[in-house]
Design an enzyme around this catalytic site. Structure first.
Site, PDB file in Angstrom:
ATOM      1  N   HIS A  42       4.841  40.420  24.244  1.00 34.05           N
ATOM      2  CA  HIS A  42       4.763  41.729  23.579  1.00 34.05           C
ATOM      3  C   HIS A  42       3.605  41.775  22.584  1.00 34.05           C
ATOM      4  O   HIS A  42       3.803  41.624  21.376  1.00 34.05           O
ATOM      5  CB  HIS A  42       6.066  42.013  22.834  1.00 34.05           C
ATOM      6  CG  HIS A  42       7.215  42.347  23.719  1.00 34.05           C
ATOM      7  ND1 HIS A  42       7.485  43.630  24.133  1.00 34.05           N
ATOM      8  CD2 HIS A  42       8.178  41.569  24.273  1.00 34.05           C
ATOM      9  CE1 HIS A  42       8.566  43.633  24.900  1.00 34.05           C
ATOM     10  NE2 HIS A  42       9.004  42.392  25.009  1.00 34.05           N
TER      11      HIS A  42
ATOM     12  N   GLU B 158       2.099  44.291  21.470  1.00 33.80           N
ATOM     13  CA  GLU B 158       2.236  45.448  20.568  1.00 33.80           C
ATOM     14  C   GLU B 158       2.987  45.091  19.296  1.00 33.80           C
ATOM     15  O   GLU B 158       2.950  45.844  18.311  1.00 33.80           O
ATOM     16  CB  GLU B 158       2.931  46.610  21.289  1.00 33.80           C
ATOM     17  CG  GLU B 158       4.424  46.471  21.492  1.00 33.80           C
ATOM     18  CD  GLU B 158       4.834  45.635  22.690  1.00 33.80           C
ATOM     19  OE1 GLU B 158       6.026  45.662  23.052  1.00 33.80           O
ATOM     20  OE2 GLU B 158       3.962  44.949  23.269  1.00 33.80           O
TER      21      GLU B 158
ATOM     22  N   CYS C 202       6.583  43.314  29.574  1.00 29.15           N
ATOM     23  CA  CYS C 202       7.952  42.828  29.729  1.00 29.15           C
ATOM     24  C   CYS C 202       8.654  43.592  30.854  1.00 29.15           C
ATOM     25  O   CYS C 202       8.311  43.428  32.007  1.00 29.15           O
ATOM     26  CB  CYS C 202       8.690  42.917  28.402  1.00 29.15           C
ATOM     27  SG  CYS C 202      10.191  41.905  28.330  1.00 29.15           S
TER      28      CYS C 202
END
Length: 222
Positions: free
Chosen positions: A196, A198, A86
């Site tokens: 994202h 994660e 990002c």
């Protein structure tokens, strides 16, 4: 595998990245601050998402000029693996470690939702844990994720397999050219992506589609 997470004012996904790397590798990553001129001997450097320096000038533009990013560039030139997620992707582009530009979303609105991604190239150090053409899910949360590159650069990215992730099944959230969601540099050791991963690595997140990216980058995936 040792890792490090870059910390910059305004990045608000650093704890998410630290938690993901800790859970997957079993070791807490080192953290490096904006004024650090050296990075420890690590195998992976991650730049999280958020709003570095408030995105006041241009997303990632101020962060890209911090001393720590010169250290990141030196490590990348030596072959160390680097991931920018990002705002981290925006910083890598602004720092010249990845080509192209990230513009305002075509809707002119902040987008926060789940999208589908196609593995456009499964033969990279970041995607070897996936299958070619595999469709995975991932959250996105950004206002300036509309990837653009000039025709010559775009042809090179596409022709040399540097497009790694593509928004799939009509879920492109930002108008990104060719549905590009993530790219690697020409050496293949620097990855930038807007989604994202994660935030989707375990059952508590509602799925683990992003886990293989980190397992691949950390050398855990075959």
């Amino acid at each position: 595998m040792k890792s490090a997470v870059v910390l910059l004012p305004g990045l608000n996904r650093d704890r998410d990245m630290i938690a993901a790397l800790t859970k997957i590798s079993g070791h807490a990553p080192a953290t490096v601050w904006q004024t650090d001129t050296e990075i420890p001997d690590v195998d992976l450097i991650a730049i999280p998402g958020g709003f570095s320096f408030g995105d006041y000038l241009r997303c990632g533009a101020i962060a890209a000029r911090m001393p720590v990013m010169r250290a990141v560039a030196e490590k990348a030139a030596k072959g160390v693996t680097v991931i920018g997620v990002c705002n981290g992707f925006q910083i890598l582009v602004e720092a010249g470690l990845l080509p192209g530009a990230l513009m305002r979303n075509s809707s002119l609105k902040f987008v926060c939702r789940q999208v589908k991604l196609e593995i456009a190239n499964a033969n990279t150090m970041f995607t070897r844990g996936y299958q070619p053409g595999q469709i995975i899910r991932s959250p996105v949360a950004h206002h300036d994720g509309n990837y653009f590159a000039d025709p010559e650069t775009l042809a090179r990215l596409e022709g040399e397999g540097q497009v790694v992730f593509r928004y799939a099944e009509g879920t492109n959230p930002n108008g990104s050219i060719n549905d590009i969601a993530g790219i690697v540099n020409d050496k293949g050791n620097v990855l930038g992506l807007m989604p994202h991963p994660e935030n989707l690595i375990e059952a508590a997140h509602g799925g683990n589609d992003g886990r293989a990216l980190f397992e691949s980058a950390l050398g855990i995936a075959a």
